[in-house]
Each structure stands twice: as C-alpha cells, then as structure tokens.
Design a protein around this motif. Sequence first.
Motif, PDB file in Angstrom:
ATOM      1  N   THR A  60       0.826  -1.206   0.000  1.00  0.00           N
ATOM      2  CA  THR A  60       0.000   0.000   0.000  1.00  0.00           C
ATOM      3  C   THR A  60       0.861   1.258   0.000  1.00  0.00           C
ATOM      4  O   THR A  60       0.351   2.349  -0.176  1.00  0.00           O
ATOM      5  N   LEU A  62       2.111   2.661   2.445  1.00  0.00           N
ATOM      6  CA  LEU A  62       1.780   3.450   3.627  1.00  0.00           C
ATOM      7  C   LEU A  62       2.577   2.895   4.799  1.00  0.00           C
ATOM      8  O   LEU A  62       2.660   1.675   4.969  1.00  0.00           O
ATOM      9  N   VAL A  93       2.861   8.526   5.069  1.00  0.00           N
ATOM     10  CA  VAL A  93       2.913   8.297   6.500  1.00  0.00           C
ATOM     11  C   VAL A  93       1.552   8.493   7.168  1.00  0.00           C
ATOM     12  O   VAL A  93       0.874   9.483   6.925  1.00  0.00           O
ATOM     13  N   LEU A  94       1.146   7.518   7.961  1.00  0.00           N
ATOM     14  CA  LEU A  94      -0.017   7.664   8.842  1.00  0.00           C
ATOM     15  C   LEU A  94       0.522   7.844  10.251  1.00  0.00           C
ATOM     16  O   LEU A  94       1.376   7.062  10.690  1.00  0.00           O
ATOM     17  N   ILE A  95       0.060   8.871  10.972  1.00  0.00           N
ATOM     18  CA  ILE A  95       0.571   9.011  12.328  1.00  0.00           C
ATOM     19  C   ILE A  95      -0.504   8.779  13.367  1.00  0.00           C
ATOM     20  O   ILE A  95      -1.673   9.079  13.157  1.00  0.00           O
ATOM     21  N   ASN A  97      -0.758   9.652  17.545  1.00  0.00           N
ATOM     22  CA  ASN A  97      -0.134  10.183  18.757  1.00  0.00           C
ATOM     23  C   ASN A  97      -0.751   9.482  19.955  1.00  0.00           C
ATOM     24  O   ASN A  97      -1.895   9.737  20.309  1.00  0.00           O
ATOM     25  N   LYS A 104      -5.374   3.980  23.698  1.00  0.00           N
ATOM     26  CA  LYS A 104      -5.316   4.737  22.453  1.00  0.00           C
ATOM     27  C   LYS A 104      -4.345   4.059  21.479  1.00  0.00           C
ATOM     28  O   LYS A 104      -4.607   3.964  20.290  1.00  0.00           O
ATOM     29  N   LEU A 107      -6.040   1.052  19.871  1.00  0.00           N
ATOM     30  CA  LEU A 107      -6.978   1.476  18.826  1.00  0.00           C
ATOM     31  C   LEU A 107      -6.237   1.909  17.570  1.00  0.00           C
ATOM     32  O   LEU A 107      -6.612   1.567  16.449  1.00  0.00           O
ATOM     33  N   TYR A 108      -5.160   2.669  17.755  1.00  0.00           N
ATOM     34  CA  TYR A 108      -4.388   3.121  16.601  1.00  0.00           C
ATOM     35  C   TYR A 108      -3.801   1.945  15.837  1.00  0.00           C
ATOM     36  O   TYR A 108      -3.819   1.900  14.612  1.00  0.00           O
ATOM     37  N   GLU A 111      -6.468   0.239  13.848  1.00  0.00           N
ATOM     38  CA  GLU A 111      -6.882   1.039  12.696  1.00  0.00           C
ATOM     39  C   GLU A 111      -5.802   1.058  11.615  1.00  0.00           C
ATOM     40  O   GLU A 111      -6.092   0.998  10.433  1.00  0.00           O
ATOM     41  N   HIS A 115      -6.160  -0.196   7.849  1.00  0.00           N
ATOM     42  CA  HIS A 115      -5.815   0.619   6.688  1.00  0.00           C
ATOM     43  C   HIS A 115      -4.641   0.014   5.924  1.00  0.00           C
ATOM     44  O   HIS A 115      -4.100   0.650   5.025  1.00  0.00           O
TER      45      HIS A 115
END
Lengths: 325, 325
Positions: A60, A62, A93-95, A97, A104, A107-108, A111, A115
Amino acid sequence: MKVRMEDVAKLAGVSKTTVSRVLNKRGYLSAETVKKVHAAMDELNYRPNVVAQQLFKQETKLVGLIFPTVNNPFYGQLVATMEKQLFKQGFKVLIGNSMNDSNKERLYLQELMAHQVDGLIIGSHNQGVEEYKHTNLPIVAIDSTMNSDIPVVSSDNYMGGTLATELLIDHGCQVIIHTNDPETIKSPAQRRRQAYEDTMTKYGLKPVVYTIDFDLNKIEKQKRIREIFHEHPDVDGMFISNDMDAAMVMDIATQLGRRIPNDLKIVGYDGADMTKLLLPNLTTIVQPIDDMANSAVETLLRRITDGNYRNDQTFPVSVWQGKTG
Amino acid sequence: MKVRMEDVAKLAGVSKTTVSRVLNKRGYLSAETVKKVHAAMDELNYRPNVVAQQLFKQETKLVGLIFPTVNNPFYGQLVATMEKQLFKQGFKVLIGNSMNDSNKERLYLQELMAHQVDGLIIGSHNQGVEEYKHTNLPIVAIDSTMNSDIPVVSSDNYMGGTLATELLIDHGCQVIIHTNDPETIKSPAQRRRQAYEDTMTKYGLKPVVYTIDFDLNKIEKQKRIREIFHEHPDVDGMFISNDMDAAMVMDIATQLGRRIPNDLKIVGYDGADMTKLLLPNLTTIVQPIDDMANSAVETLLRRITDGNYRNDQTFPVSVWQGKTG
C-alpha cells in the motif's frame, strides 16, 4: 493438532476469507473485525503460514508511525525526519499520537492494520499492547523495547546518564537529584536512571530520583517540581530526563531565587535542534535524532522486503555544553 | 456540448470505471492514474455530477493533513491538537509535510486522494497547486487562502502586525525592521507585513522589510540575519514573523554585542505553548492555536456531511509580554 484458519474463522464468527484478509492486509476491514480475528487467533494460539501469505502480499506504500506526540522537540524532529526519508522512498505516512495511553495505542494499531499499512515504526512505551504479537507486519521500534522479535534503534541511554551525572559531579555538585518516567513505563530512559544511580554510588553520593510522568499537564508538572525544591532545599545539581521538563525546572528554580548555574546546575536530555535554537543555554545530552530516524526507516524498508532482516543499532550520545551545568 | 465522463476516460486513456473511482475515491488507485484523470478533467474542463457521486460515497474515516512540517512549535501544536480531536471523533490522520515545496504538496495531494481520505485540512502556502480545484473532497484551510470555495480558519494577522509594531513604537524604537516570507508565498503572514507598513507610515516612520524564506536551512538563515545588522547598524526594533526566526535573531544580536532589550527590542510571532516554555523571555504575538485547530476540525467534519457548510473564522490574537520588547 494444528490449528487451521477455519478454526479461527469459526471462533471469530467471520468467514475464512475475512481471516485471510486480516492476515494479508487485503481489502477494507473494520477495526472491530481485525480485533475479533486477533482475539480468536490469540485464544487458539494460531500461527499463520507465512509463505502462503507472501503470495497475497499487496503493497500500500503506507507506513504507520505511533509516537507519543509530535508536539515535542524530540518526537517532532524524529517524525519529520522519518516522513522526509519515507517520502523519498515512495512511502506516505499515517501518524498516531498515543501519549502513554495504551488504550489509544491499541486502537491506533488496529486502525493502522485495517488501513493496510506496509509497516510500522513505534516510539511509544506501552508494553501492555498485546496486538503487536499478532501482527505479521514489519515493525521497528525507536528507543523502546517492544518484544524480542522487533528490532530496536536507540541511542546509548546508559552512556547519556553517566555523562550527565559525571558532568554535575565534576562541576562540584554534591546533592544531585534525577527526574525520570515512572518505573512502570518501561522506556529506555530507565537506563539513564540506572546509570545515574550507579555513578552516584561509585562517587559515594546518595541517589535521589523523582518521577515526573510525561503525560502530566503543565500545572501538575509545576507542582511536582516545586515539591522537589521543598523536600530538598539543599539540591545543587539536577539531571532532568527531558529538555522540556528541564526548561520548566529552570523557570521554577529562578522564581524560587536560585541562581543558575551558581547555586544550582541543570543538565537536560534529548538536545533536539529546536531546543538548541530556543534554549541554547541549557546544557544537555544530545541524542543523534536524525541518525536514529534514518536508521529506523532503512531497517523498516529492508524488513518489508525481507521479514527476517534485523539490525539493532545503538548510537552514541554527546554533550551540548550550555551555561546551566 | 456537455463534457461526459466517457470523454475524460478516453483522453486519460483509462476506463470510465476508473474515472468514476477517482471521482468517488473508491478502490485502490495509483497516484499516476489520479494525475492522468485530473489532467484530462482539467483539459476538458469537466465538472462531475455531484449528486451521482453521493450515491457511491464510502467513508474511510481518514483525514489528510498537509502542513509544512511538524518540527516547528506552531505546526507541531496545531497538528497534535487536530489529531487528538479527530481521534475523538473516530478519524485517523494521514500527514504530509510539504515544506513550501509545491511539487511535494502536489504529490501528497494525489497520494492522499488515492488513499481515499474523507477530507483534508491544509496549512501550506503553495498557491500553485492546481489539483485542489479538481477534488470534490471537503477541504478546510488553516491560515492559508487556497481559493474562494474553501473555508478558512485563521487568526487576525492584521491585528497581530499592528500590535507588534505599536508595541515597539510605544517602547521608543525608531528604526524598526520587519521580516516575513517572500511575497511570492501568498501566506496570511503577508497581512502582518501590511499592518506593519501601515502602522509605520501612520507614525511617520520608514518601513523596512526583509524576506526570510521559511525553507532556508540554518546556515543560510543566519547569513540572512547578519545581513540585516550589517545593512542597518542603527536598528533598534525588530518584528520577526515567527518565533524560531526570532530566537535566531536574539542569538545573533547577542553575538554582535547588542543588549536586548536595552539596545534592541524584539517581538516574535506565533506564541506556541512549547515556545513559551522554552523561551519565555521572548515577547511575541500569540495565535490561539488550539482554538484554530478545534475550529478547523469541527468545520471539516460538518463539511463532510454537508458539502455546502462553511464557517470562516478569524480568531483574535494577544500579546505575550516577555522581556525582549
């Protein structure tokens, strides 16, 4: 008996195709689905057939970056440098924080997998995130120990702690206090604490460590720092484990009438370019941030093409001689 | 004659389905394909049927952020605050650091569209990026004027320029120099320049503006700043359009033997939390960064559900009274 993909599908209540898509990062998947499939794999202790997966591999371009925050000179420079390097190599780049919040971060991670990122670079310190074990994604950690399968890029934290403590001792300090993350956060900054304690003991001095949680808000941090001065009015040296906290300590010490460096010497940690620009007076231990960022990207990209590649690197640190210590 | 989707497909050398996917952000698309289709739409002046598109709408819960860099106190705080707010609302963030490079921004925009983001928040200043016209994506701009269709969230740059200049005049400065982006960069910072020029003229003083390109490296910036002192040895006030440059000016002025604020007064711009922590002495104009970030997210999310929603907001600025001016 060997656990099969069908068993995972059945327990997760999804089709075999969905399990395959989760494993191969193909097609759109909800975070909920990814989570259910991972939970089932976990319960059954399912280990996928990596060779079969390669057949379905789809890039991808990414890459996901999970770091506590970009609003910090150290992480801001790390993320900006990695982004620049990844962009040159054709990756976006997907970031995420995550602060030091493991919910958190979980969850990141879900996700980012939904993706379909090609790989992850992690710089957060939440050891509790089980999902890292389940992913077949290439991962590299910066300054963070995830688990033994994941290559780590870091700087020499023990050397940094030793340099900082010896600098204060060499300059005549006797009552030297160190601040660090809580010991429950398994960050490599704990190596700085170890080096501080060892060095103090070696010179016959008593180590005193205060914890300052990275995620505390400004008011709470200020209160915590005032406690240090209240409980140790004789402190004449401080080794603070990050530069932003060191700036706050300088500010409060000055308010309390301490003259820096005459009455009190301070050494920080990180030495990001922005800190050296905005606060050049702060004596600090410099991590080679750009080198670490570039090394992490290089290792990840090689690991994306060769899942067995690893190259753990530890970079030396140096002293930025300001005027505070 | 109305241009049809078939015409676009033919000129771009792709199928009608591909054109439809580009318009509807569906399925995987290479940046190359997105670019070809946009070029064809551009040449034919094709305007898609928005109602038909709505039928195919598919949310990805991804939002793209295109900003010059995260390695800067102003943009770092903006991006971190937006990320936090978007995460709360169930969105993940793709970032692109464009610096002021319009080619890089164009590539990022194409890639973000290929990755099917639901919307974009833009804070870069490259007016030359044609692609923004072609996308049906919901977009919000922060402190940046893209085109008249795009809502803008900003702070009151004219007020900021006036406050900074009047502060220096009130404190007795006579030879006041202003630094800003090159005029080719159509950033709202140009409004600060306008306010500076108007205020100087109003008080019978001569405006002198130097451009310092945001993208210059450290050595080049230092050289540029030294030129100012060389060409204007009598300067006694400086209004610098961002805090990082102001820090550099403070550093060089001190090296050149100027005492701040006795010989030279300096006012910066932005007032990010990190700058106020690391360099509290710097007098600066404070933009309400968190308010701007939250407003941009709120406007974008409403625009994602209602393509006609817009709410341009201009927030007031304030003065952080440090010790430099």
